[in-house]
Enzyme design. Structure first.
Site, mmCIF file in Angstrom:
data_model
loop_
_atom_site.group_PDB
_atom_site.id
_atom_site.type_symbol
_atom_site.label_atom_id
_atom_site.label_comp_id
_atom_site.label_asym_id
_atom_site.label_seq_id
_atom_site.Cartn_x
_atom_site.Cartn_y
_atom_site.Cartn_z
ATOM 1 N N ARG A 67 0.839 -1.210 0.000
ATOM 2 C CA ARG A 67 0.000 0.000 0.000
ATOM 3 C C ARG A 67 0.866 1.250 0.000
ATOM 4 O O ARG A 67 0.541 2.259 -0.618
ATOM 5 C CB ARG A 67 -0.869 0.038 1.264
ATOM 6 N N ARG A 93 -9.676 2.780 -1.808
ATOM 7 C CA ARG A 93 -8.446 2.254 -1.201
ATOM 8 C C ARG A 93 -8.215 2.975 0.111
ATOM 9 O O ARG A 93 -8.491 4.184 0.204
ATOM 10 C CB ARG A 93 -7.225 2.526 -2.094
ATOM 11 N N HIS A 111 -18.299 10.583 2.782
ATOM 12 C CA HIS A 111 -18.767 9.262 3.218
ATOM 13 C C HIS A 111 -20.293 9.262 3.299
ATOM 14 O O HIS A 111 -20.878 10.193 3.866
ATOM 15 C CB HIS A 111 -18.163 8.927 4.589
HETATM 16 C C1 GRF Z 1 -20.135 8.091 -2.587
HETATM 17 O O1 GRF Z 1 -21.304 7.582 -2.023
HETATM 18 C C2 GRF Z 1 -19.132 8.452 -1.529
HETATM 19 O O2 GRF Z 1 -19.715 8.856 -0.342
HETATM 20 C C3 GRF Z 1 -18.399 7.165 -1.305
HETATM 21 O O3 GRF Z 1 -18.297 6.588 -2.585
HETATM 22 C C4 GRF Z 1 -19.390 7.034 -3.390
HETATM 23 C C5 GRF Z 1 -18.797 7.606 -4.654
HETATM 24 O O4 GRF Z 1 -19.788 7.943 -5.592
HETATM 25 N N1 GRF Z 1 -17.134 7.383 -0.652
HETATM 26 P P1 GRF Z 1 -19.391 8.679 -6.942
HETATM 27 O O5 GRF Z 1 -18.308 7.823 -7.620
HETATM 28 O O6 GRF Z 1 -18.886 10.036 -6.603
HETATM 29 O O7 GRF Z 1 -20.643 8.702 -7.751
#
Ligand code: GRF
Length: 209
Positions: A67, A93, A111
């Site tokens: 990583r 990741r 998130h």
């Molecule tokens: C989103 O729901 C974000 O919160 C999460 O991954 C998803 C990405 O969606 N970390 P996108 O690729 O921006 O449509």
């Protein structure tokens, strides 16, 4: 003040990246995206970036032994591109201290839950399975844990009777696009600072009025 120079890390569809591109395009966000990095060559987010004329780079994590070695390659590309802040926008990741040391308190993540509830993957599924009545989304600074860094902003989303993970995730997504751009406006106007932790109190984010 110099224009905010962003690096955006993606792995998937890139609707959050699109929200940033749109806000820059319509002039409501004073920033530029210098580089979009994906660990997956087939991420649709790359197409969105290319369409907007933004430089992209695919760095497949599988080509690296660790990583840390992968993170160092990503850091080198971001440094070469001259970015100030990094947005993890659906980047699947975990990042290591190699990354965090290169950009201390300058990495944000979006998130799809109200942290500290439901960290990790499939947050909307976790929320539906648990039976919570309210969920939402969180933008936070990234630290060494999984979705544990200081919170910058949150939005709530009501969970409806009969919601599936997909229907809830779709409504959370709409809020994500707004809150992520809003936080980037705060960062672009230098309103986001971190206050060190003290005793039991964790490090926290202050947003200047
Ligand atoms: C989103 O729901 C974000 O919160 C999460 O991954 C998803 C990405 O969606 N970390 P996108 O690729 O921006 O449509």
């Amino acid at each position: 003040m110099a224009k905010l120079a962003l690096g955006v890390l993606v792995s998937g569809s890139g609707t959050n990246l699109q929200a940033i591109l749109d806000a820059i395009q319509d002039g409501s966000l004073d920033a530029m995206i210098r580089l979009v990095v994906s660990n997956k060559a087939d991420a649709y987010a790359l197409t969105r970036a290319e369409r907007a004329g933004v430089q992209t780079k695919t760095i497949p994590h599988k080509s690296f032994d660790s990583r840390e070695a992968f993170d160092q390659a990503v850091v080198d590309s971001l440094r070469d591109a001259g970015v100030d802040w990094i947005v993890l926008a659906g980047f699947m990741r975990l990042i290591t201290p190699v990354f965090l040391r290169a950009f201390p308190w300058r990495v944000i993540n979006i998130h799809p839950a109200l942290l500290p509830a439901f960290p990790g993957v499939r947050a909307a599924e976790q929320a539906v399975a648990y039976g919570v009545k309210i969920s939402g989304c969180t933008v936070h600074l990234v630290d060494e844990g999984t979705d544990t860094g200081p919170i910058i902003a949150q939005r709530t989303v009501i969970v409806h009777e009969g919601d599936s993970a997909d229907t809830l995730q779709a409504r959370i997504h709409e809020q994500e696009h707004q809150i992520l751009v809003e936080v980037l406006r705060w960062i672009a106007s230098d309103r986001v600072t971190v206050q060190a932790g003290d005793g039991d109190q964790r490090a926290r984010v202050k947003v200047r009025e």
